[in-house]
Design an enzyme around this catalytic site. Structure first.
Site, PDB file in Angstrom:
ATOM      1  N   TYR A 134       1.167  -1.214  -0.203  1.00 10.53           N
ATOM      2  CA  TYR A 134      -0.325   0.177  -0.457  1.00 10.53           C
ATOM      3  C   TYR A 134       0.726   1.434  -0.019  1.00 10.53           C
ATOM      4  CZ  TYR A 134      -4.365   2.803   0.609  1.00 10.53           C
ATOM      5  OH  TYR A 134      -5.573   3.205   0.147  1.00 10.53           O
TER       6      TYR A 134
ATOM      7  N   LYS B  86      -3.688   8.476   3.505  1.00 10.81           N
ATOM      8  CA  LYS B  86      -4.613   8.106   3.356  1.00 10.81           C
ATOM      9  C   LYS B  86      -5.205   8.327   5.614  1.00 10.81           C
ATOM     10  CE  LYS B  86      -7.519   6.462   0.426  1.00 10.81           C
ATOM     11  NZ  LYS B  86      -8.406   6.957  -0.600  1.00 10.81           N
TER      12      LYS B  86
END
Length: 258
Positions: free
Chosen positions: A158, A165
């Site tokens: 990720y 995020k």
């Protein structure tokens, strides 16, 4: 009608529909099913043929281009909403972007320009939408964005989107606090790994789905409609006291870990 939410008479802007498998489209279906009227956006001319038929099928009263990296384009969307409705009850922010070279590499190797671009599109654009929506939410409203468990824990591959995020989730908390006096709420929905075209940009994303399915019974039954059901509830008056939180749609996966 969605049994958990009554959105009759409410007007909402959905930003981020890309195709029929996108999370934003699942949300759009469910809020319309609960009685809302929507405006929808598409990224660019290339995306329009995929998005417009979907939006028209949901009765969208506005279907507009919106690339937040193009100067003035987001503002034009809100100008059109103002001219058409003069109000807004909810906004769904379902967009994110990172250059692949930065996304697929280590955080320690990411470029300043790539990191800045990811933050601008994936996080700061939510702040911009909140600012533009604020004067239209005269009766209160809801701002919704989409995150992922990688904001909280390290998820293989990720990479740079994890801290981006995390910033988005923090922004949600601050927006919820700052706009509370106007009864404008900000919430974040964090779905588990779902197979979408956007997710396919993450290296070995299918491995995350398979790992989730191995750890959580029936995980692979979680889908975009489940996210849409939660969103329909969160933008409804029934959820009027819920703000600042991140809500997981992952069958408990975030409590177990990838």
């Amino acid at each position: 009608m969605n049994a958990l939410a009554n959105l009759a008479g409410k007007k909402g802007l959905i930003v981020g529909i890309a195709n029929q498998d996108s999370i934003a489209y699942g949300i759009a279906r469910k809020v319309v099913g609960a009685g809302a009227t929507i405006a929808a956006t598409y990224l660019n001319d290339k995306a329009e043929p995929f998005v417009r038929p979907l939006a028209e099928g949901l009765g969208a009263e506005l279907i507009l281009p919106c690339n937040v990296m193009v100067d003035g384009q987001l503002e034009k969307v809100f100008e059109a909403v103002t001219a058409k409705w003069g109000k807004l009850d909810f906004v769904v922010h379902s967009i994110a972007f990172s250059p692949l070279a930065d996304l697929h590499g280590r955080i320690v190797d990411c470029s300043a320009e790539g990191f800045k671009m990811a933050m601008d599109v994936s996080c700061h654009s939510f702040i911009r939408m909140a600012k533009l929506a604020e004067p239209l939410m005269t009766d209160g409203g809801a701002l919704v964005t989409l995150s992922y468990y990688g904001a909280e824990k390290v998820i293989p591959n990720y990479n740079m989107m994890g801290p981006v995020k995390a910033a988005l989730e923090s922004v949600t908390r601050y927006l919820g606090h700052e706009l509370a006096e106007k009864r404008i709420r900000a919430v974040c929905i964090s779905p588990g790994p779902l197979r979408t075209r956007a997710a396919s940009g993450i290296k070995s994303f299918d491995d995350l789905v398979e790992a989730a399915s191995a750890k959580i019974p029936h995980y692979d039954e979680v889908n975009q409609d489940d996210v849409g059901n939660l969103c329909a509830f969160l933008v409804s008056d029934e959820a009027r006291f819920l703000s600042g939180y991140t809500y997981y749609v992952d069958n408990g996966l975030s409590q177990v870990g990838i």
